[in-house]
Design an enzyme around this catalytic site. Structure first.
Site, PDB file in Angstrom:
ATOM      1  N   ASP A 135      30.812  45.556  58.614  1.00 32.15           N
ATOM      2  CA  ASP A 135      29.589  46.065  59.249  1.00 32.15           C
ATOM      3  C   ASP A 135      28.757  46.865  58.244  1.00 32.15           C
ATOM      4  O   ASP A 135      27.527  46.812  58.249  1.00 32.15           O
ATOM      5  CB  ASP A 135      29.944  46.946  60.461  1.00 32.15           C
ATOM      6  CG  ASP A 135      30.729  46.173  61.505  1.00 32.15           C
ATOM      7  OD1 ASP A 135      30.383  45.005  61.740  1.00 32.15           O
ATOM      8  OD2 ASP A 135      31.696  46.721  62.060  1.00 32.15           O
TER       9      ASP A 135
ATOM     10  N   HIS B 263      33.879  47.921  66.468  1.00 28.93           N
ATOM     11  CA  HIS B 263      33.551  46.664  65.791  1.00 28.93           C
ATOM     12  C   HIS B 263      33.369  45.537  66.803  1.00 28.93           C
ATOM     13  O   HIS B 263      34.187  44.624  66.901  1.00 28.93           O
ATOM     14  CB  HIS B 263      34.639  46.306  64.763  1.00 28.93           C
ATOM     15  CG  HIS B 263      34.364  44.993  64.082  1.00 28.93           C
ATOM     16  ND1 HIS B 263      33.310  44.814  63.219  1.00 28.93           N
ATOM     17  CD2 HIS B 263      34.965  43.777  64.184  1.00 28.93           C
ATOM     18  CE1 HIS B 263      33.285  43.557  62.800  1.00 28.93           C
ATOM     19  NE2 HIS B 263      34.282  42.904  63.381  1.00 28.93           N
TER      20      HIS B 263
END
Ligand code: NAD
Ligand code: LMR
Length: 332
Positions: free
Chosen positions: A150, A177
């Site tokens: 990310d 996530h």
């Protein structure tokens, strides 16, 4: 001697990740575990003339040997998404896979730093934590959900808009996530003033759903593997450096963990997210025992505060699902 075990080493992530770990001058033994094909992957990697010994282990009967005395266990084992699936749809299969690997780690490498890549990370990390608690070897400083992809995506996507070198652009991404639990803190990025609110909202959405772009493009053949291997290696190698030298690598990493790993450092974050959310991805300084210090989140603007509320609601359910999978497991 630093032994690192990769579980799921023959997979789409496992193979390139193992290749990148083979470059490390700190790793002396790279142990590759999977339920298929690791003898071949290990033979192939073992010809590379870097220092680590490479061993391949296949099937449950060889899991103890694979994992025993590892300083780090990296887990990219399990099934990836296909178009139309959420990460949570993977729970049914991956929860049991991660549980069994965590049991082996708790028994044979209880001091290992655990790096969990298998999805849904928001739930698989609480699974590993609960297993370690059941075996009385739980140290929250040592169990990490790898959310580095990310951060890698965020710095890439934002630099495409504001210019500059993507690699050195630090964009904090906290939360969890999956989709709305991924919370980029763009207001803290230098140069972001150039962007309109509309651009900020668009790139925030792109970071949150970057995984879907790859799943869609691969059209049934899986999800991100190469960018994940890059991100997983960045995290693992930073961690290895911290284990060996006592200092974290060059980057502060945001990673998903139990906030009990540094209760004092987590104080400011708890004020934002409340006291009943145990797991959250936060910026962390790494040290030889794993988490050295949880760093402050900094200020959130009103747009980010709204995103945070959405993330908290979803994360609570994800965490509960992972924890109860173990606490209600009659076999443990
Ligand atoms: P893959 O199918 O290519 O590889 C998975 C490997 O796991 C296979 O080699 C398989 O044999 C192995 N495996 C299955 N059961 C096992 C077991 N019990 N023990 C050991 N190994 C086992 O999948 P992939 O693309 O490498 O993805 C793996 C996982 O990583 C997925 O769950 C995916 O969603 C996740 N992922 C996470 C991130 C992240 O940012 N954290 C990014 C990408 C993918
Ligand atoms: C990603 O972010 O690419 C991974 O979590 C894989 C996925 O399912 O999207």
């Amino acid at each position: 001697m630093v032994k690192v075990t990769v579980c799921g080493a023959a997979g789409g992530i496992g193979q390139p990740l193992s290749l990148l770990l083979k470059q490390s001058e700190y790793i002396t033994h790279l142990s590759l575990y999977d339920i298929v094909n690791t003898p071949g992957v290990a033979a192939d990697l073992s010809h590379i003339n870097t220092q680590s010994k490479v061993t391949g282990h296949v099937g449950a009967a060889q899991l103890e040997e694979a994992i025993k005395d590892s300083a780090m266990v990296v887990i990219p084992a399990g099934v990836p998404r296909k178009p139309g699936m959420t990460r949570d749809d993977l729970f049914k299969i991956n929860a049991g896979i991660v549980r069994d690997l965590a049991v082996a780690a708790a028994k044979f490498a209880p001091k290992a730093i655990m790096c969990i890549i298998s999805n849904p990370v928001n739930s698989t990390v609480p699974i590993v934590a609960e297993v370690f608690k059941q075996f009385n070897v739980y140290d929250p400083r040592r169990i990490f959900g790898v959310t580095t992809l990310d951060l890698v995506r965020a710095s890439r996507f934002v630099s495409e808009l504001i210019g500059g070198d993507a690699k050195s652009l630090y964009v904090p991404v906290v939360g969890g996530h999956s989709g709305v639990t991924i919370l980029p803190l763009l207001s803290q990025v230098k140069g972001i003033e150039q962007l309109s609110q509309e651009q900020i909202e668009k790139v925030t959405h792109r970071i949150q759903f970057g995984g879907d772009e790859v799943v869609k493009a691969k059209d049934g053949a899986g999800s991100a593997t190469l960018s994940m291997a890059y991100a997983g290696a960045r995290f693992a190698l930073n961690m290895i450096e911290a284990i060996v030298t006592g200092k974290g690598g060059h980057q502060i990493e945001c990673t998903y963990l139990d906030l009990a790993s540094d209760p004092e450092g987590a104080n400011q974050i708890k004020e934002w997210i409340g006291h009943d959310l145990d797991f959250f991805s936060v910026p962390v300084e790494l040290g030889p025992e794993g988490v050295k210090k949880i760093l402050p989140l900094g200020e959130l603007n009103s747009f980010e505060q709204k995103l945070l509320s959405a993330a908290i609601t979803e994360l609570k359910g994800n965490i509960m699902k992972g924890s109860t999978f173990i606490t209600e497991d009659p076999k443990l």
